[in-house]
Design a protein around this motif. Structure first.
Motif, PDB file in Angstrom:
ATOM      1  N   ALA A  60       0.838  -1.209   0.000  1.00 44.33           N
ATOM      2  CA  ALA A  60       0.000   0.000   0.000  1.00 44.33           C
ATOM      3  C   ALA A  60       0.868   1.253   0.000  1.00 44.33           C
ATOM      4  CB  ALA A  60      -0.930  -0.012   1.209  1.00 44.33           C
ATOM      5  N   ALA A  61       1.963   1.235   0.770  1.00 51.38           N
ATOM      6  CA  ALA A  61       2.854   2.394   0.810  1.00 51.38           C
ATOM      7  C   ALA A  61       3.514   2.608  -0.548  1.00 51.38           C
ATOM      8  CB  ALA A  61       3.916   2.198   1.894  1.00 51.38           C
ATOM      9  N   GLU A  64       0.899   4.075  -2.827  1.00 47.05           N
ATOM     10  CA  GLU A  64       0.675   5.488  -2.483  1.00 47.05           C
ATOM     11  C   GLU A  64       1.818   6.351  -2.996  1.00 47.05           C
ATOM     12  OE1 GLU A  64       0.286   8.175   1.540  1.00 47.05           O
ATOM     13  OE2 GLU A  64      -0.414   6.106   1.600  1.00 47.05           O
ATOM     14  N   LYS A  65       3.043   5.826  -2.865  1.00 45.25           N
ATOM     15  CA  LYS A  65       4.208   6.552  -3.374  1.00 45.25           C
ATOM     16  C   LYS A  65       4.097   6.758  -4.881  1.00 45.25           C
ATOM     17  CE  LYS A  65       9.130   6.046  -4.138  1.00 45.25           C
ATOM     18  NZ  LYS A  65      10.232   5.113  -4.149  1.00 45.25           N
ATOM     19  N   ALA A  67       1.406   6.766  -6.714  1.00 43.11           N
ATOM     20  CA  ALA A  67       0.306   7.687  -7.009  1.00 43.11           C
ATOM     21  C   ALA A  67       0.731   9.125  -6.758  1.00 43.11           C
ATOM     22  CB  ALA A  67      -0.908   7.333  -6.169  1.00 43.11           C
ATOM     23  N   MET A  68       1.483   9.354  -5.699  1.00 42.68           N
ATOM     24  CA  MET A  68       1.910  10.716  -5.376  1.00 42.68           C
ATOM     25  C   MET A  68       2.928  11.222  -6.388  1.00 42.68           C
ATOM     26  SD  MET A  68       2.127  10.904  -1.306  1.00 42.68           S
ATOM     27  CE  MET A  68       1.037  12.210  -0.804  1.00 42.68           C
ATOM     28  N   LYS A  71       1.048  12.508  -9.381  1.00 45.93           N
ATOM     29  CA  LYS A  71       0.199  13.679  -9.160  1.00 45.93           C
ATOM     30  C   LYS A  71       0.991  14.960  -9.443  1.00 45.93           C
ATOM     31  CE  LYS A  71      -2.899  15.600  -5.748  1.00 45.93           C
ATOM     32  NZ  LYS A  71      -3.385  15.511  -4.383  1.00 45.93           N
TER      33      LYS A  71
END
Length: 183
Positions: A60-61, A64-65, A67-68, A71
């Protein structure tokens, strides 16, 4: 073939008329062994679940990394976003390192627990086997002694029977001889 908690709980031994194991002590020992093995199995499952949870958190981390990183910023403060990106990258690398260390440590502990449980179970089985062999040897010796005693008693009975028959024959002969004298 691995021995399960159920195998230990359901194990039954035949009893001997003399010099056999105390059934209650054997049952208590097997219950204790089953309880300890069950505890080790539960602990191993808990550690396995903890490893899976940590691996899930790591995934998950990482997601998330990713995805960030994709962005884009809403406004144009390059220095701010570079610093933020650098701080996030360092945080994620640190989190990943900690997660990797935790997973490695949990796996080592699980392997050690399994190795300890295996060694303990092997020792318990070896001890039980040794005790069973000693009991079997004692039982075989007792059976051999009882057979020898039985043979001795048969010899005594046969000797008694022969002596008694001889006495009866002598008495019959004496009675016959005394009747012959009286006629």
């Amino acid at each position: 073939m691995a021995i399960s908690v159920k195998d230990i709980q359901e194990k039954e031994f035949s009893t001997q008329a003399a010099d056999g194991y105390n059934v209650e002590q054997v049952d208590d020992f097997l219950d204790e062994l089953a309880e300890q093995l069950g505890s080790m199995v539960r602990e191993r499952l808990a550690l396995t679940n903890q490893i899976k949870q940590l691996e899930s958190e790591l995934a998950a981390a990482k997601a998330e990394k990713a995805a960030m990183e994709k962005k884009l910023p809403d406004y144009n403060e390059n220095g701010y976003f570079r610093n933020l990106e650098s701080a996030m990258r360092e945080s994620l690398i640190g989190a990943q390192r900690i997660a990797d260390e935790t997973i490695t440590e949990a796996k080592k502990k699980a392997q050690q627990t399994v190795a300890d449980a295996t060694a303990k179970a092997e020792k318990t089985i070896a001890d039980a086997t040794e005790q069973a062999e000693a009991a079997t040897a004692r039982a075989e010796k007792a059976v051999s002694e009882l057979k020898a005693e039985e043979e001795r008693l048969h010899a005594v009975v046969d000797a008694y029977r022969n002596n008694f028959q001889k006495l009866l024959d002598e008495q019959l002969e004496a009675l016959t001889a005394s009747e012959a004298l009286l006629k």
